[in-house]
Write a protein that holds these residues in place. Structure first.
Motif, mmCIF file in Angstrom:
data_model
loop_
_atom_site.group_PDB
_atom_site.id
_atom_site.type_symbol
_atom_site.label_atom_id
_atom_site.label_comp_id
_atom_site.label_asym_id
_atom_site.label_seq_id
_atom_site.Cartn_x
_atom_site.Cartn_y
_atom_site.Cartn_z
ATOM 1 N N ASP A 108 0.881 -1.311 -0.015
ATOM 2 C CA ASP A 108 0.061 -0.027 0.014
ATOM 3 C C ASP A 108 0.782 1.460 0.043
ATOM 4 O OD1 ASP A 108 0.780 -0.929 2.522
ATOM 5 O OD2 ASP A 108 -0.791 0.157 3.615
ATOM 6 N N HIS A 109 2.196 1.291 0.077
ATOM 7 C CA HIS A 109 3.076 2.290 0.079
ATOM 8 C C HIS A 109 3.953 2.296 -1.124
ATOM 9 C CE1 HIS A 109 2.073 3.485 4.321
ATOM 10 N NE2 HIS A 109 1.959 2.316 4.435
ATOM 11 N N ILE A 110 4.054 1.337 -1.956
ATOM 12 C CA ILE A 110 4.771 1.612 -3.297
ATOM 13 C C ILE A 110 3.686 1.325 -4.384
ATOM 14 C CG2 ILE A 110 6.775 0.794 -2.151
ATOM 15 C CD1 ILE A 110 6.223 -1.905 -3.294
ATOM 16 N N GLN A 111 2.577 0.947 -4.213
ATOM 17 C CA GLN A 111 1.861 0.193 -5.369
ATOM 18 C C GLN A 111 1.431 1.324 -6.681
ATOM 19 O OE1 GLN A 111 -1.962 0.109 -2.540
ATOM 20 N NE2 GLN A 111 -1.938 -1.420 -4.055
ATOM 21 N N GLY A 112 1.395 2.605 -6.186
ATOM 22 C CA GLY A 112 1.181 3.752 -7.175
ATOM 23 C C GLY A 112 2.581 4.273 -7.884
ATOM 24 N N PHE A 113 3.562 3.797 -7.375
ATOM 25 C CA PHE A 113 4.577 4.125 -8.157
ATOM 26 C C PHE A 113 4.949 4.007 -9.605
ATOM 27 C CE2 PHE A 113 9.327 3.846 -9.004
ATOM 28 C CZ PHE A 113 9.555 5.396 -9.107
ATOM 29 N N ALA B 129 7.688 10.307 -13.560
ATOM 30 C CA ALA B 129 8.806 9.558 -13.573
ATOM 31 C C ALA B 129 9.137 8.801 -14.906
ATOM 32 C CB ALA B 129 8.542 8.142 -12.504
ATOM 33 N N PHE B 130 8.235 8.768 -15.954
ATOM 34 C CA PHE B 130 8.370 8.450 -17.227
ATOM 35 C C PHE B 130 8.866 9.438 -18.106
ATOM 36 C CE2 PHE B 130 5.687 5.286 -15.324
ATOM 37 C CZ PHE B 130 5.894 3.978 -15.629
ATOM 38 N N VAL B 131 8.859 10.687 -17.832
ATOM 39 C CA VAL B 131 9.007 11.783 -18.767
ATOM 40 C C VAL B 131 10.449 12.393 -18.507
ATOM 41 C CG1 VAL B 131 8.500 14.293 -19.394
ATOM 42 C CG2 VAL B 131 6.726 12.333 -18.713
ATOM 43 N N LYS B 132 11.241 12.340 -19.765
ATOM 44 C CA LYS B 132 12.661 12.643 -19.583
ATOM 45 C C LYS B 132 12.819 14.148 -19.201
ATOM 46 C CE LYS B 132 16.984 12.702 -22.408
ATOM 47 N NZ LYS B 132 17.443 12.156 -23.716
ATOM 48 N N ARG C 7 13.549 -3.316 -4.613
ATOM 49 C CA ARG C 7 12.166 -3.391 -4.228
ATOM 50 C C ARG C 7 11.250 -3.128 -5.256
ATOM 51 N NH1 ARG C 7 11.969 -2.086 1.739
ATOM 52 N NH2 ARG C 7 13.989 -1.219 1.252
ATOM 53 N N LEU C 8 11.468 -1.498 -5.586
ATOM 54 C CA LEU C 8 10.728 -1.025 -6.879
ATOM 55 C C LEU C 8 10.802 -1.476 -8.102
ATOM 56 C CD1 LEU C 8 11.072 2.910 -5.767
ATOM 57 C CD2 LEU C 8 9.180 1.384 -5.248
ATOM 58 N N HIS C 9 12.070 -2.002 -8.359
ATOM 59 C CA HIS C 9 12.462 -2.871 -9.595
ATOM 60 C C HIS C 9 11.581 -3.916 -9.615
ATOM 61 C CE1 HIS C 9 14.515 -4.283 -12.881
ATOM 62 N NE2 HIS C 9 14.908 -5.415 -12.265
ATOM 63 N N MET D 272 11.674 3.904 -17.261
ATOM 64 C CA MET D 272 11.215 5.333 -16.652
ATOM 65 C C MET D 272 12.314 6.363 -17.251
ATOM 66 S SD MET D 272 9.675 4.772 -12.841
ATOM 67 C CE MET D 272 7.936 4.496 -12.559
ATOM 68 N N GLN D 273 12.104 7.523 -17.733
ATOM 69 C CA GLN D 273 12.981 8.430 -18.490
ATOM 70 C C GLN D 273 13.559 9.467 -17.695
ATOM 71 O OE1 GLN D 273 14.598 7.540 -21.656
ATOM 72 N NE2 GLN D 273 13.705 5.856 -20.982
ATOM 73 N N ALA D 274 12.664 9.806 -16.388
ATOM 74 C CA ALA D 274 13.189 10.824 -15.639
ATOM 75 C C ALA D 274 14.676 10.212 -14.947
ATOM 76 C CB ALA D 274 12.273 11.015 -14.447
ATOM 77 N N ASP D 275 15.376 11.455 -14.468
ATOM 78 C CA ASP D 275 16.468 10.957 -13.576
ATOM 79 C C ASP D 275 16.320 10.750 -12.436
ATOM 80 O OD1 ASP D 275 19.354 11.194 -12.847
ATOM 81 O OD2 ASP D 275 19.419 13.252 -12.772
ATOM 82 N N LEU D 276 16.397 9.232 -12.151
ATOM 83 C CA LEU D 276 16.175 8.833 -10.823
ATOM 84 C C LEU D 276 17.410 8.271 -10.238
ATOM 85 C CD1 LEU D 276 13.302 6.192 -12.060
ATOM 86 C CD2 LEU D 276 13.181 8.540 -11.287
#
Length: 284
Positions: free
Chosen positions: A76-81, A87-90, A110-112, A127-131
């Motif tokens: 319930d704390h990661i399912q929206g990521f 996060a998909f936008v460069k 874990r997110l992976h 995801m193309q954003a800088d993470l």
């Protein structure tokens, strides 16, 4: 972004599982996600399903830079990521923080993992954003410019971290998920909450539900609104926000809890989707 503000907004306030429907309209059915705009920085706490709605609102403000803090990696704390569109936008930048799990898996791992087949159609790498990912250790203090964040471990199965955000004499504590102790107040929770302007805290159950011998919630990793009030009083909190509502609590039940909690501690409100709290810096 306005540099002279401490603004808190709630995008998801539920625990365990999303619960959309006609009986949860006023408080909302999305799981945990709280945004704070503190000075020039955007801080996001947890990535439950509420982060999808936050992401939609950010599309008109790109490029986006933010710090994303996870308390832990229960569903319930990661399912929206994976549905957080920015996060998909460069060109967007996200700094992502979390403590390693008891099995030493990092938050990045874990997110992976939740985006691997057969769970999800596309991997984290799309995801193309800088993470950028950072491992935290409970008890350390982070410094983001003139913002400091204190951390502490919480009493939750699989472990969790609580946060306290300090800026220009103002403070807000974000403490979910945690279970109270039967014979004492949690020292870590008290330390994060001490004299806080706002305390956002796990209040999933009522005492009646928690101690119900037919279906006890002892050991499930969550607290009650009655225990939240004890913390608020002991810590000298200015505003108590009850958070992480049980999906079984519809709007009517939450109204009743709000009325009872306000009698016990007048400066109490229940978190609901869309709720905003503005803290005003003290003048010198």
């Amino acid at each position: 972004m306005i540099d002279n503000r401490f603004h808190i907004k709630f995008w998801g306030v539920r625990g365990s599982i999303p619960c959309p429907g006609v009986e949860t309209v006023r408080y909302g059915g999305n799981t945990s996600c709280v945004e704070m705009q503190v000075g020039s920085e955007r801080l996001i706490f947890d990535g439950g399903t509420g982060i999808r709605i936050l992401g939609q609102s950010l599309l008109s403000q790109m490029p986006v830079k933010a710090h994303l803090f996870f308390t832990h990696s229960h569903w319930d704390h990661i399912q929206g990521f994976p549905f957080f569109v920015p996060a998909f936008v460069k060109g967007n930048e996200f700094r992502i923080y979390g403590a390693p799990a008891p099995n030493c898996a990092t938050m990045k791992q874990r997110l992976h993992a939740q985006m691997l087949h057969p769970n999800f159609p596309v991997p984290l790498q799309i995801m193309q954003a800088d993470l950028k990912f950072y491992d935290l250790e409970a008890g350390e203090t982070l410094q983001l410019g003139d913002i400091s964040l204190d951390t502490a471990s919480l009493n939750h199965p699989g472990e969790a971290i609580g946060y306290r955000i300090n800026w220009r004499g103002l403070s807000a504590a974000y403490i979910t998920d945690t279970e109270h102790f039967p014979d004492r107040l949690d020292e870590n929770v008290l330390r994060l909450s001490l004299n806080a302007d706002v305390l956002i805290i796990d209040a999933t159950y009522t005492n009646e539900e928690y101690y119900d011998p037919r279906s006890t919630k002892i050991g499930w990793g969550h607290s009650t609104w009655e225990e939240a009030v004890k913390i608020a009083k002991a810590a000298g909190v200015k505003q108590l926000v009850l958070f992480h509502h049980d999906p079984a609590h519809d709007d009517v039940v939450l109204d009743q809890i709000g009325e009872q909690a306000s009698l016990a501690f007048p400066h109490t409100i229940l978190a609901r989707e869309g709720l905003s709290i503005e803290l005003i810096p003290r003048s010198d």
